[in-house]
Write a protein that holds these residues in place. Structure first.
Motif, PDB file in Angstrom:
ATOM      1  N   PRO A  37      -1.836   1.792  -3.511  1.00  0.00           N
ATOM      2  CA  PRO A  37      -0.401   1.858  -3.792  1.00  0.00           C
ATOM      3  C   PRO A  37       0.366   1.474  -2.517  1.00  0.00           C
ATOM      4  O   PRO A  37       0.082   1.983  -1.445  1.00  0.00           O
ATOM      5  N   GLY A  38       1.241   0.536  -2.613  1.00  0.00           N
ATOM      6  CA  GLY A  38       1.975   0.075  -1.431  1.00  0.00           C
ATOM      7  C   GLY A  38       1.508  -1.270  -0.928  1.00  0.00           C
ATOM      8  O   GLY A  38       2.132  -1.862  -0.069  1.00  0.00           O
ATOM      9  N   GLY A  39       0.371  -1.762  -1.429  1.00  0.00           N
ATOM     10  CA  GLY A  39      -0.033  -3.104  -1.033  1.00  0.00           C
ATOM     11  C   GLY A  39      -1.438  -3.240  -0.511  1.00  0.00           C
ATOM     12  O   GLY A  39      -2.364  -2.578  -0.969  1.00  0.00           O
ATOM     13  N   VAL A  40      -1.574  -4.101   0.499  1.00  0.00           N
ATOM     14  CA  VAL A  40      -2.864  -4.429   1.092  1.00  0.00           C
ATOM     15  C   VAL A  40      -3.056  -3.595   2.361  1.00  0.00           C
ATOM     16  O   VAL A  40      -2.106  -3.361   3.111  1.00  0.00           O
ATOM     17  N   GLU A  74     -16.019   2.235   8.056  1.00  0.00           N
ATOM     18  CA  GLU A  74     -15.938   2.420   9.510  1.00  0.00           C
ATOM     19  C   GLU A  74     -14.538   2.167  10.057  1.00  0.00           C
ATOM     20  O   GLU A  74     -14.143   2.786  11.044  1.00  0.00           O
ATOM     21  N   GLU A  75     -13.786   1.259   9.446  1.00  0.00           N
ATOM     22  CA  GLU A  75     -12.483   0.877  10.000  1.00  0.00           C
ATOM     23  C   GLU A  75     -11.293   1.569   9.349  1.00  0.00           C
ATOM     24  O   GLU A  75     -10.199   1.536   9.898  1.00  0.00           O
ATOM     25  N   THR A  76     -11.505   2.191   8.175  1.00  0.00           N
ATOM     26  CA  THR A  76     -10.383   2.849   7.497  1.00  0.00           C
ATOM     27  C   THR A  76     -10.676   4.299   7.126  1.00  0.00           C
ATOM     28  O   THR A  76      -9.755   5.036   6.801  1.00  0.00           O
ATOM     29  N   VAL A 117      -3.112   5.862  -0.723  1.00  0.00           N
ATOM     30  CA  VAL A 117      -2.732   5.219   0.540  1.00  0.00           C
ATOM     31  C   VAL A 117      -3.627   5.806   1.628  1.00  0.00           C
ATOM     32  O   VAL A 117      -3.932   7.005   1.617  1.00  0.00           O
ATOM     33  N   PRO A 118      -4.076   4.985   2.576  1.00  0.00           N
ATOM     34  CA  PRO A 118      -4.965   5.506   3.616  1.00  0.00           C
ATOM     35  C   PRO A 118      -4.294   6.597   4.452  1.00  0.00           C
ATOM     36  O   PRO A 118      -3.098   6.531   4.719  1.00  0.00           O
ATOM     37  N   ILE A 130      -2.676   0.822   7.949  1.00  0.00           N
ATOM     38  CA  ILE A 130      -1.435   0.816   7.171  1.00  0.00           C
ATOM     39  C   ILE A 130      -1.645   0.082   5.855  1.00  0.00           C
ATOM     40  O   ILE A 130      -2.619  -0.657   5.701  1.00  0.00           O
ATOM     41  N   ALA A 131      -0.715   0.275   4.936  1.00  0.00           N
ATOM     42  CA  ALA A 131      -0.661  -0.511   3.700  1.00  0.00           C
ATOM     43  C   ALA A 131       0.716  -1.162   3.660  1.00  0.00           C
ATOM     44  O   ALA A 131       1.727  -0.507   3.917  1.00  0.00           O
ATOM     45  N   ARG A 132       0.742  -2.470   3.356  1.00  0.00           N
ATOM     46  CA  ARG A 132       1.993  -3.222   3.281  1.00  0.00           C
ATOM     47  C   ARG A 132       1.968  -4.146   2.070  1.00  0.00           C
ATOM     48  O   ARG A 132       0.898  -4.664   1.709  1.00  0.00           O
TER      49      ARG A 132
END
Length: 158
Positions: A37-40, A74-76, A117-118, A130-132
Protein backbone atom coordinates in the motif's frame (compact mmCIF):
# COMPACT_ATOMS: atom_id res chain seq x y z
CA UNK A 1 20.59 2.12 -24.31
CA UNK A 2 20.36 3.46 -20.76
CA UNK A 3 23.61 4.49 -19.04
CA UNK A 4 23.51 4.40 -15.25
CA UNK A 5 25.86 4.53 -12.28
CA UNK A 6 28.98 6.57 -11.71
CA UNK A 7 31.15 4.15 -13.72
CA UNK A 8 29.01 4.39 -16.86
CA UNK A 9 27.46 0.92 -16.74
CA UNK A 10 24.80 0.32 -19.41
CA UNK A 11 21.51 -1.51 -19.73
CA UNK A 12 21.90 -3.38 -23.02
CA UNK A 13 18.60 -5.25 -23.09
CA UNK A 14 15.45 -5.60 -21.01
CA UNK A 15 12.90 -8.25 -21.89
CA UNK A 16 9.63 -9.15 -20.18
CA UNK A 17 9.54 -12.88 -19.43
CA UNK A 18 7.63 -15.09 -17.04
CA UNK A 19 9.84 -18.18 -17.06
CA UNK A 20 13.27 -19.54 -17.94
CA UNK A 21 15.41 -16.52 -17.03
CA UNK A 22 18.62 -18.53 -17.59
CA UNK A 23 18.04 -18.82 -21.35
CA UNK A 24 19.57 -15.33 -21.60
CA UNK A 25 22.73 -16.45 -19.80
CA UNK A 26 23.73 -17.15 -16.21
CA UNK A 27 21.73 -14.94 -13.83
CA UNK A 28 24.19 -13.23 -11.47
CA UNK A 29 21.76 -11.09 -9.48
CA UNK A 30 18.09 -10.34 -8.83
CA UNK A 31 16.02 -7.24 -8.09
CA UNK A 32 12.50 -7.04 -6.65
CA UNK A 33 9.67 -4.67 -7.47
CA UNK A 34 7.72 -5.01 -4.21
CA UNK A 35 4.19 -3.62 -4.24
CA UNK A 36 2.75 -2.45 -0.90
CA UNK A 37 0.00 0.00 0.00
CA UNK A 38 1.54 3.32 -1.02
CA UNK A 39 3.52 2.04 -3.98
CA UNK A 40 6.88 0.47 -4.68
CA UNK A 41 9.41 -0.32 -1.94
CA UNK A 42 12.86 1.27 -2.17
CA UNK A 43 15.88 0.86 0.08
CA UNK A 44 18.51 3.51 0.76
CA UNK A 45 21.99 2.09 0.06
CA UNK A 46 24.45 3.59 2.58
CA UNK A 47 27.52 3.17 0.34
CA UNK A 48 26.02 4.58 -2.86
CA UNK A 49 23.84 7.14 -1.01
CA UNK A 50 20.86 6.50 -3.27
CA UNK A 51 17.47 4.79 -3.31
CA UNK A 52 17.30 1.40 -5.03
CA UNK A 53 15.08 -1.58 -5.55
CA UNK A 54 15.88 -4.37 -3.09
CA UNK A 55 18.19 -6.95 -4.60
CA UNK A 56 21.69 -8.22 -4.95
CA UNK A 57 24.08 -10.93 -6.01
CA UNK A 58 23.08 -14.57 -6.30
CA UNK A 59 24.75 -17.04 -3.94
CA UNK A 60 26.15 -20.36 -5.15
CA UNK A 61 23.44 -23.01 -5.44
CA UNK A 62 20.66 -20.45 -5.18
CA UNK A 63 17.94 -20.05 -7.82
CA UNK A 64 17.19 -16.52 -9.10
CA UNK A 65 13.86 -16.58 -7.20
CA UNK A 66 15.59 -17.69 -3.98
CA UNK A 67 18.10 -14.86 -4.44
CA UNK A 68 15.28 -12.33 -4.87
CA UNK A 69 13.45 -13.57 -1.76
CA UNK A 70 16.62 -13.62 0.36
CA UNK A 71 17.74 -10.16 -0.74
CA UNK A 72 14.26 -8.77 -0.08
CA UNK A 73 14.31 -10.19 3.46
CA UNK A 74 17.90 -9.00 4.12
CA UNK A 75 17.30 -5.47 2.82
CA UNK A 76 13.74 -4.79 4.03
CA UNK A 77 13.01 -7.29 6.80
CA UNK A 78 10.00 -8.46 4.74
CA UNK A 79 9.61 -12.15 4.08
CA UNK A 80 8.94 -14.76 3.17
CA UNK A 81 7.18 -13.36 0.11
CA UNK A 82 6.32 -15.16 -3.12
CA UNK A 83 8.15 -13.60 -6.07
CA UNK A 84 7.20 -13.80 -9.75
CA UNK A 85 9.69 -13.37 -12.59
CA UNK A 86 8.75 -10.41 -14.82
CA UNK A 87 11.92 -9.58 -16.78
CA UNK A 88 15.56 -10.30 -17.52
CA UNK A 89 18.06 -7.52 -18.09
CA UNK A 90 21.47 -7.66 -19.72
CA UNK A 91 23.99 -5.19 -18.34
CA UNK A 92 27.31 -4.01 -19.78
CA UNK A 93 29.37 -3.44 -16.63
CA UNK A 94 32.60 -1.46 -16.54
CA UNK A 95 35.62 -2.49 -14.45
CA UNK A 96 35.26 -2.09 -10.70
CA UNK A 97 37.58 -2.66 -7.73
CA UNK A 98 35.95 -6.08 -7.16
CA UNK A 99 35.94 -7.11 -10.83
CA UNK A 100 38.66 -5.21 -12.74
CA UNK A 101 37.42 -6.13 -16.23
CA UNK A 102 34.52 -5.16 -18.47
CA UNK A 103 31.77 -7.79 -18.60
CA UNK A 104 28.14 -8.51 -19.48
CA UNK A 105 25.88 -9.88 -16.76
CA UNK A 106 22.24 -10.95 -16.73
CA UNK A 107 19.91 -10.07 -13.89
CA UNK A 108 16.40 -11.24 -13.11
CA UNK A 109 13.67 -8.81 -12.08
CA UNK A 110 10.84 -10.10 -9.92
CA UNK A 111 7.49 -8.70 -8.81
CA UNK A 112 6.07 -9.36 -5.35
CA UNK A 113 3.23 -8.04 -3.22
CA UNK A 114 2.99 -7.48 0.52
CA UNK A 115 -0.11 -6.32 2.40
CA UNK A 116 1.67 -3.88 4.73
CA UNK A 117 3.90 -0.85 4.42
CA UNK A 118 7.44 -1.71 5.54
CA UNK A 119 8.35 -0.94 9.14
CA UNK A 120 11.56 0.99 9.87
CA UNK A 121 14.50 -1.24 9.01
CA UNK A 122 18.28 -0.82 8.94
CA UNK A 123 21.26 -3.06 8.24
CA UNK A 124 24.96 -2.47 7.59
CA UNK A 125 24.09 -1.94 3.89
CA UNK A 126 20.65 -0.29 4.17
CA UNK A 127 19.86 2.90 6.11
CA UNK A 128 16.10 3.13 5.41
CA UNK A 129 13.16 1.51 3.63
CA UNK A 130 10.29 3.49 2.09
CA UNK A 131 7.26 3.00 -0.16
CA UNK A 132 6.49 5.60 -2.85
CA UNK A 133 4.05 5.82 -5.76
CA UNK A 134 5.77 4.62 -8.93
CA UNK A 135 5.43 8.09 -10.50
CA UNK A 136 6.91 9.90 -7.47
CA UNK A 137 10.23 8.24 -6.69
CA UNK A 138 12.77 10.17 -4.60
CA UNK A 139 15.21 12.42 -6.49
CA UNK A 140 18.19 10.25 -5.54
CA UNK A 141 16.73 7.04 -6.98
CA UNK A 142 19.25 5.14 -9.12
CA UNK A 143 18.65 5.61 -12.86
CA UNK A 144 18.47 1.87 -13.58
CA UNK A 145 15.96 1.36 -10.76
CA UNK A 146 13.90 4.34 -11.97
CA UNK A 147 13.89 2.85 -15.49
CA UNK A 148 12.83 -0.60 -14.25
CA UNK A 149 9.91 0.87 -12.31
CA UNK A 150 8.85 2.94 -15.34
CA UNK A 151 9.00 -0.08 -17.66
CA UNK A 152 7.83 -2.95 -15.44
CA UNK A 153 5.55 -1.60 -12.73
CA UNK A 154 2.03 -3.09 -13.02
CA UNK A 155 -0.17 -0.92 -15.19
CA UNK A 156 2.72 0.34 -17.31
CA UNK A 157 2.54 -2.33 -20.01
CA UNK A 158 4.54 -1.14 -23.04
Amino acid sequence: MLTFGERGDRLVHLERVDQDAERFGPITHALVLLSVPGGVVLVHNRQRDCWELPGGLRDAGESPAECASRELREETGIGPVAVRLVAVMTLDLRPSPRKPFRREECGAVFLAEHPAVPVPFESPEISAVIARPADRLPARTGELDRHLVRELWPGTER
